[in-house]
Design a protein around this motif. Sequence first.
Motif, PDB file in Angstrom:
ATOM      1  N   GLU A   1      -2.673   2.847  -4.326  1.00 17.25           N
ATOM      2  CA  GLU A   1      -2.757   4.078  -3.768  1.00 17.25           C
ATOM      3  C   GLU A   1      -3.919   5.114  -2.985  1.00 17.25           C
ATOM      4  OE1 GLU A   1       0.052   4.479  -6.677  1.00 17.25           O
ATOM      5  OE2 GLU A   1      -1.731   5.355  -6.866  1.00 17.25           O
TER       6      GLU A   1
ATOM      7  N   TRP B   1       0.833  -1.351   0.276  1.00 14.65           N
ATOM      8  CA  TRP B   1       0.283  -0.501   0.178  1.00 14.65           C
ATOM      9  C   TRP B   1       0.948   1.289  -0.502  1.00 14.65           C
ATOM     10  CZ3 TRP B   1      -5.623   0.012  -0.552  1.00 14.65           C
ATOM     11  CH2 TRP B   1      -5.842  -1.106  -0.126  1.00 14.65           C
ATOM     12  N   THR B   2       0.343   2.219  -1.062  1.00 13.74           N
ATOM     13  CA  THR B   2       0.845   3.787  -0.431  1.00 13.74           C
ATOM     14  C   THR B   2      -0.029   4.975  -0.218  1.00 13.74           C
ATOM     15  OG1 THR B   2       2.270   3.219  -2.227  1.00 13.74           O
ATOM     16  CG2 THR B   2       2.091   5.250  -1.666  1.00 13.74           C
TER      17      THR B   2
ATOM     18  N   ILE C   1      -1.155   8.821   0.516  1.00 15.60           N
ATOM     19  CA  ILE C   1      -0.409   9.830  -0.184  1.00 15.60           C
ATOM     20  C   ILE C   1      -0.723  10.850   0.335  1.00 15.60           C
ATOM     21  CG2 ILE C   1      -0.050  11.300  -2.078  1.00 15.60           C
ATOM     22  CD1 ILE C   1      -0.556   7.621  -2.661  1.00 15.60           C
TER      23      ILE C   1
ATOM     24  N   PRO D   1      -3.782   6.757 -10.976  1.00 18.41           N
ATOM     25  CA  PRO D   1      -3.735   5.736  -9.426  1.00 18.41           C
ATOM     26  C   PRO D   1      -4.093   5.057  -9.145  1.00 18.41           C
ATOM     27  CG  PRO D   1      -5.628   8.160  -9.906  1.00 18.41           C
ATOM     28  CD  PRO D   1      -4.802   7.993 -11.026  1.00 18.41           C
TER      29      PRO D   1
ATOM     30  N   TYR E   1       5.299  11.683  -4.180  1.00 17.10           N
ATOM     31  CA  TYR E   1       4.574  10.764  -5.333  1.00 17.10           C
ATOM     32  C   TYR E   1       4.671  11.423  -6.739  1.00 17.10           C
ATOM     33  CZ  TYR E   1       0.865   8.175  -7.090  1.00 17.10           C
ATOM     34  OH  TYR E   1      -0.228   7.452  -7.745  1.00 17.10           O
TER      35      TYR E   1
END
Length: 795
Positions: A169, A22-23, A25, A165, A56
Amino acid sequence: MSPYLENLISLLENDHPDLSGWTIICAADRAVDPVQHLIHSELGGILPRVEGLHSYITHKISQNLNLKSVTADERLLYFVQFIAERFPDETHPSRRAAGLLPLIARLSEYGIGRDTISGSERFTEDEWDRLEEYLDTAQAFRRWLSGRHLFMPELEAAQLDEIRPGEKEIFIGLPEITPVTQRFYRKISRERLFIDKPLCGLDLSGPESLPFDSAKNLVFSFGGEVEPSGGAGLELIKLTGLHAIVDLVTLEVSHFLKERRGSEQLMIYLLDESLTPMLWNRSLRRFADAVNLAVWLPFSTTAAGRRLLAAIEAAEKSGRMPDFQQYAVSCAVELSKKRENYVREECEALEAAVSFSTLLDDWKGRLGRHLPDAAKMLLEEKKFRVTGSRSAPVQVVGFGHVSGEKFSRGLILPLDNGILPTQPFEGPFINPVHVPQMRKSVFEYEDLLFRQILALGGRIKIAAVDDPIRERTPSYYMSLLSQEFGKPVTATAFQETLTESQNRNNPVIPIDDHLRKRLKDFTYSFSSLLKILACPFLFYHQYVLKMEPPSFMADDEKINMQMGTFIHQFLQQLSTGRKDRLNNWEGLFDELWESDENAELRDREGINIHRLNAKILLQEIDEDERASGRQIIFADNAVSCEETFSGTIAGCYKITGRSDRVARIAGRTEVIDFKYSKRKSRFSLPARTTVLERFKDKGILHPAAQLMIYRHFIRGVDGALFYFLKETSQDRVMALPEEAGARAEELMSAIKDRLDAIIGGSELAPKHDSSECEYCLFQSLCGQEGYYKASRGNN
């Protein structure tokens, strides 16, 4: 915790404990640390990547272009090099670059070109030529960087249109809306875009959009909602004079710490970060570890920054290049020698000086004679952080620190004209006429952040400054809030100065017959002996009056001490009644941790990371001992544990103590004192003098004296050693030299003579040059200058 954060945690739990796919932002870079801290506290495991939107975008563009991003510190340096090459006749390329770089960056971010700029029908030919020059310079700089396999993210903003995206994210918050960021955020699904609700007055919180620029309109455009409120808990005040900010902050922090319950936090939002040095030096630093300063301090205001500027200017006058490498080395040496004596902002500033001057030295060959000018410009912009704890009672943060965490008390200041709303960047072709959407974007973004802060707090005080001399007046935004929530703006004034006391004599404790008898009959431990020999004034307050400092002043140190106590208890159990667990000590560790006796420590907020660190340290020790074949900790070698001894110092003063372990090691009986710390420099034995000679000459009792005392009073031991549990294998053990142990009797006689002099005197006076001063929490009582300075916590 806000509802969106609960949804975020719930979403991540599906992949727990491995969240590395996972990211997260954050639209505001300031929210990265608190969001990361929250996920770590709530979930733990392998954490997701948490980064700001700028990071990012930079990462994605780097992948698309297969280029490396220019670092923030080097952007101006690269642009100066480019300008010097492009315009070889330019006398001061650094100055030209410093004025041009933010302009071309803004033009790119807002997609401004010949065909898109507004109001161009009024342009003269000269204006068209200038615009073309700026746009051509930007394109030429992009190509120049690309030839060096580099890029500058701001100049590649259009690349965001090529980024989509990802499914894993998650985006938190909204950024300043430019044409390109707006298009990108429209691509994000509602399930992956979390926006904190901004607080709105009851009359403005209906379902319809407002007829003016507002956070509500911005949030509605992305499917968000607002939080209706009557303004309960909000207080608006107007301060008379800029100096009153310091008084208000000091008063609010003091009252909060006195009234605090549990894990409550006071959030101080600094809208004008230029006030940070004033607030830190005059108020906040005196609250020590109770305050986490999560804003940036200007490097140019520090001693290290001023010295660097002076060195640059001196070199310029003499016609030579500044020796940045020599300056970096001198700062590194100073930091190494004085780290234990300097307050933490001085240490952080020296670390920043080392890295900054090393960077400048690396650019000498590329910029040559143009480097000093660029260095001075970068120095003025350079900032550094004073590190602290996210769990500290008081968090001082900048505007934009919105992470979804609720807080009980808040202070927002100063809400002044020109501070909030800020004045948008203006330059050639960057103004409301040619870029009309910029003012709207900046206002709605700031309005959103401000109202999100209001929605997360319990009681919030908002302060503005009325100081005509310094041209500070309350912002019109304060009037809008007053009307919207029906709250009056209350004028508040503090006394500007206090008459300085003419009596600067340091306080002392008179010794009468009763106190003299108490001191003679006192049973000393090694700790109390250290105190009375180093500072009799401190000994009196700590051991005679048994005073304790406010709990907030020693939170981190207290946790370390409590963890040390737990580790001592664990080692005592392991070596006596629970020897059967030597090969399964981790199970015993967990059992003792979960016991009722350990409930107070176990229930402390944030303690789990300390528990994990302790367990990792013990695992490393176990592995090292097994590999070396010399087992001290995890061995059935104990003769006794926690054995109490008593005796008299040279037949006069009573002394007692307790050994952690007496053990048989390699055929010798050794007394072991465990230290839940690293081996600090003060433990190093002096090379040119003995412990006894050092005490006689300087009155300073070396830590090794503890081992001498233990060996002297505990019968049947052959030696003594310290065992530093946080050290690496080669530095864990410090054994007392035989020659030092043999002179214990002489040391006892010297200590007795010193105690006779102290107790036979007329008063117990503070010693301001004592080794105890650095971490003393009673300095407000003795008249020490700069008391309550922040500790650095390097245990």
